[in-house]
Design a protein around this motif. Structure first.
Motif, short mmCIF file in Angstrom:
data_model
loop_
_atom_site.label_atom_id
_atom_site.label_comp_id
_atom_site.label_asym_id
_atom_site.label_seq_id
_atom_site.Cartn_x
_atom_site.Cartn_y
_atom_site.Cartn_z
N ASP A 188 0.82 -1.22 0.00
CA ASP A 188 0.00 0.00 0.00
C ASP A 188 0.85 1.26 0.00
OD1 ASP A 188 -2.34 -1.43 -0.05
OD2 ASP A 188 -2.60 -1.43 2.13
N PHE A 189 1.92 1.26 0.80
CA PHE A 189 2.76 2.46 0.87
C PHE A 189 3.51 2.68 -0.44
CE2 PHE A 189 6.24 5.22 2.26
CZ PHE A 189 5.56 6.11 3.06
N LEU A 190 4.05 1.62 -1.01
CA LEU A 190 4.74 1.75 -2.30
C LEU A 190 3.77 2.19 -3.39
CD1 LEU A 190 7.06 -1.40 -2.26
CD2 LEU A 190 7.73 0.98 -1.92
N ALA A 191 2.54 1.70 -3.32
CA ALA A 191 1.54 2.07 -4.32
C ALA A 191 1.23 3.56 -4.26
CB ALA A 191 0.26 1.26 -4.12
N ILE A 192 1.13 4.13 -3.05
CA ILE A 192 0.82 5.55 -2.94
C ILE A 192 2.01 6.40 -3.39
CG2 ILE A 192 1.55 6.16 -0.58
CD1 ILE A 192 -1.84 6.99 -2.17
N LEU A 193 3.25 5.91 -3.15
CA LEU A 193 4.42 6.64 -3.64
C LEU A 193 4.45 6.66 -5.16
CD1 LEU A 193 7.33 5.49 -1.27
CD2 LEU A 193 5.96 7.59 -1.16
N VAL A 194 4.12 5.53 -5.78
CA VAL A 194 4.05 5.46 -7.24
C VAL A 194 2.97 6.40 -7.76
CG1 VAL A 194 3.43 3.96 -9.18
CG2 VAL A 194 4.98 3.12 -7.41
N ALA A 195 1.82 6.42 -7.08
CA ALA A 195 0.72 7.31 -7.50
C ALA A 195 1.12 8.77 -7.40
CB ALA A 195 -0.51 7.03 -6.64
N ILE A 196 1.83 9.14 -6.34
CA ILE A 196 2.27 10.53 -6.17
C ILE A 196 3.26 10.92 -7.27
CG2 ILE A 196 3.63 12.06 -4.69
CD1 ILE A 196 2.33 10.69 -2.27
N LEU A 197 4.21 10.05 -7.55
CA LEU A 197 5.18 10.32 -8.62
C LEU A 197 4.47 10.49 -9.96
CD1 LEU A 197 8.29 8.03 -7.98
CD2 LEU A 197 8.26 10.53 -8.13
N GLY A 198 3.54 9.58 -10.26
CA GLY A 198 2.83 9.64 -11.53
C GLY A 198 1.95 10.86 -11.66
N THR A 199 1.42 11.32 -10.52
CA THR A 199 0.54 12.50 -10.53
C THR A 199 1.33 13.79 -10.68
OG1 THR A 199 -1.08 11.37 -9.14
CG2 THR A 199 -1.20 13.76 -9.21
N THR A 200 2.49 13.87 -10.02
CA THR A 200 3.25 15.12 -10.04
C THR A 200 4.09 15.27 -11.30
OG1 THR A 200 4.98 14.01 -8.75
CG2 THR A 200 3.39 15.31 -7.53
N ILE A 201 4.57 14.16 -11.86
CA ILE A 201 5.43 14.22 -13.05
C ILE A 201 4.69 13.55 -14.20
CG2 ILE A 201 7.72 13.69 -13.99
CD1 ILE A 201 8.74 13.50 -11.09
N SER A 202 3.79 14.32 -14.82
CA SER A 202 2.90 13.78 -15.85
C SER A 202 3.36 14.19 -17.24
CB SER A 202 1.47 14.28 -15.63
OG SER A 202 0.98 13.88 -14.36
N PRO A 203 3.38 13.27 -18.20
CA PRO A 203 3.87 13.58 -19.55
C PRO A 203 3.15 14.73 -20.26
CG PRO A 203 3.72 11.21 -19.25
CD PRO A 203 3.09 11.83 -18.04
N TYR A 204 1.84 14.87 -20.05
CA TYR A 204 1.13 15.93 -20.78
C TYR A 204 1.66 17.31 -20.41
CZ TYR A 204 -1.82 17.18 -16.72
OH TYR A 204 -2.27 17.62 -15.50
N LEU A 205 2.20 17.45 -19.18
CA LEU A 205 2.76 18.73 -18.77
C LEU A 205 4.04 19.06 -19.53
CD1 LEU A 205 2.25 18.52 -14.91
CD2 LEU A 205 0.90 19.83 -16.55
N PHE A 206 4.78 18.02 -19.94
CA PHE A 206 6.00 18.26 -20.72
C PHE A 206 5.64 18.95 -22.05
CE2 PHE A 206 7.61 13.93 -18.91
CZ PHE A 206 7.60 14.46 -17.64
N PHE A 207 4.62 18.40 -22.72
CA PHE A 207 4.19 18.96 -24.01
C PHE A 207 3.64 20.38 -23.83
CE2 PHE A 207 3.69 14.32 -24.56
CZ PHE A 207 4.49 14.14 -25.67
N TRP A 208 2.83 20.56 -22.79
CA TRP A 208 2.21 21.86 -22.55
C TRP A 208 3.27 22.93 -22.28
CZ3 TRP A 208 -2.35 24.32 -22.95
CH2 TRP A 208 -2.54 25.50 -22.24
N GLN A 209 4.25 22.63 -21.42
CA GLN A 209 5.27 23.61 -21.04
C GLN A 209 6.04 24.09 -22.27
OE1 GLN A 209 6.06 24.46 -17.44
NE2 GLN A 209 6.63 26.20 -18.69
N ALA A 210 6.49 23.15 -23.10
CA ALA A 210 7.28 23.53 -24.28
C ALA A 210 6.45 24.39 -25.24
CB ALA A 210 7.78 22.27 -24.99
N THR A 211 5.22 23.97 -25.48
CA THR A 211 4.37 24.69 -26.42
C THR A 211 4.00 26.07 -25.91
OG1 THR A 211 3.45 22.57 -27.14
CG2 THR A 211 2.27 24.55 -27.80
#
Length: 411
Positions: A183-206
């Protein structure tokens, strides 16, 4: 980025990108982290800040130097199948994310106005967003998004409504807690995936490209501009992680103490806060969800539309009117309507986010590796390639996101 006059107008794409990262889906993740583990995950806000800032700054720099978005750079300098692969994974992930956010906005609005069904609110919010995105030009839309960022300040206020154990907060923030259970590892993975999201990479550059294109004067890409871009990105990511920290703090001090350890949606979080912290705290929490949804959904749909249009060389940009860039706006309309139908079909927002997380998890490590390769390529970046710190933080981010992707499938 000092393109406009006045302190407020100096806030560029970084503050919008950072605030949009705290979308309703992210708020649900942070609320669950606090409810399930108390203050034990507060330190993740400190950890992810330099990682987010580094990757987003690199993306912003790529956009400013090349004058094109990430997909445009990929198409020019890399095999075309890579850009098609990014599109293949990004489209369903972003649409599912949009659907989950619309559902969350409708649910919390129903809490505030219980006589109106949540499904009606979902339709109203979708229609309002479509009207604003299509009707308003880039400058006006960017201004509205900046003002919506202020609404996230409500999450900084909520924890002060209830008593805090300040002696426990600082150690939990600065000293990482690691538990090697599922459970703890799962929430850490969820936090990482939520904060570092690929769509933000595209948005920032554009958005850096859009900012330079719409500047009141001709902007020369030089060392000073790159520093201003970095400052803007750092400010945006700091704001994003500050809000994240306060949401975890709220759930960790209110819900966790009360024995409420399972929060799967923002509606549940807002409802649980009501008897424990009072109607005022619950109302602020709900209004924050609606505001961040209004902020994040244009970023999500806009990112998707830029990705598709750059892939197929279609005219793109929020400054164009509908008849001038029909494909660009049709993609935005389609993404919001499909997202709305996901809520009407009764598909669980949690299930939508799980599918989106899987797709993000697959693309994030690949995209980060490509971004690092681009930003160290002198043929593309000239004298504005990565410095040592950018590379170190970028590689750490790549390792963590690759590990998170592996753990996600394992768990």
């Amino acid at each position: 980025m000092k393109i406009d006059k006045g302190i407020w107008k100096r806030f560029g794409p970084g503050i919008i990108t950072g605030a949009s990262d705290d979308d309703p889906s992210g708020i649900a993740t942070y609320s669950q982290a606090g409810a399930q583990f108390g203050l034990a995950t507060l330190w993740t806000a400190v950890l992810t800040f330099p990682l987010m800032s580094s990757i987003q700054e690199i993306c912003a720099r790529i956009g400013a130097v090349t004058g094109t978005g990430l997909i445009g750079v990929l198409k020019t300098h890399y095999p075309k199948p890579i850009s098609y692969l990014m599109l293949l994974f990004s489209f369903p992930a972003i649409v599912l994310n949009i659907g989950a956010d619309i559902s969350a906005m409708g649910a919390v609005a129903n809490l505030v106005f219980p006589n109106i069904r949540a499904s009606y609110f979902c339709g109203i919010f979708t229609a309002l967003l479509l009207f604003l995105i299509i009707k308003l030009q880039y400058r006006t839309m960017a201004r509205i998004l900046r003002y919506l960022c202020v609404c996230l300040m409500v999450y900084i206020l909520v924890p002060f409504i209830v008593g805090q154990q300040f002696g426990k907060i600082l150690p939990a923030t600065l000293i990482p807690t690691i538990r090697f259970d599922k459970d703890f590892l799962a929430i850490l993975v969820a936090i990482l995936g939520t904060t570092i999201s690929p769509y933000l990479f595209f948005w920032q550059a554009t958005m850096e490209v859009e900012e330079l294109k719409h500047a009141e004067r001709k902007i020369v890409v030089n060392k000073r501009l790159i520093q201003e871009i970095a400052q803007d990105v750092n400010l945006g990511m700091f704001f994003s992680n500050l809000v994240m920290w306060f949401i975890i703090l709220t759930a960790g001090t209110v819900l966790f103490r009360a024995g409420i350890h399972r929060i799967e949606t923002v509606e549940q979080a807002a409802r649980a806060l009501q008897p424990l912290a009072g109607n005022y705290a619950s109302l602020l929490f709900s209004l924050g969800v609606i505001a961040t949804g209004m902020l994040a959904i244009p970023v999500l749909s806009g990112s998707l539309s830029y990705i598709v249009c750059e892939t197929f060389d279609w005219k793109e940009g929020l400054d164009y009117k509908f008849h001038e860039a029909k494909p660009f706006y049709i993609i935005i309309i389609a993404s919001l309507i499909v997202g709305l139908f996901i809520t009407y079909l009764g598909i669980s927002p949690i299930r939508s986010l799980i599918y989106a997380a899987v797709l993000y998890g697959v693309t994030a490590p690949v995209l980060i590796a490509i971004i690092l390769h681009i930003s160290n390529n002198k043929k593309i970046m000239g004298k504005f390639t990565n410095n040592t710190m950018s590379n170190v933080l970028g590689i750490i981010t790549l390792i963590l996101m690759t590990t998170a992707a592996f753990l996600m499938f394992l768990l």
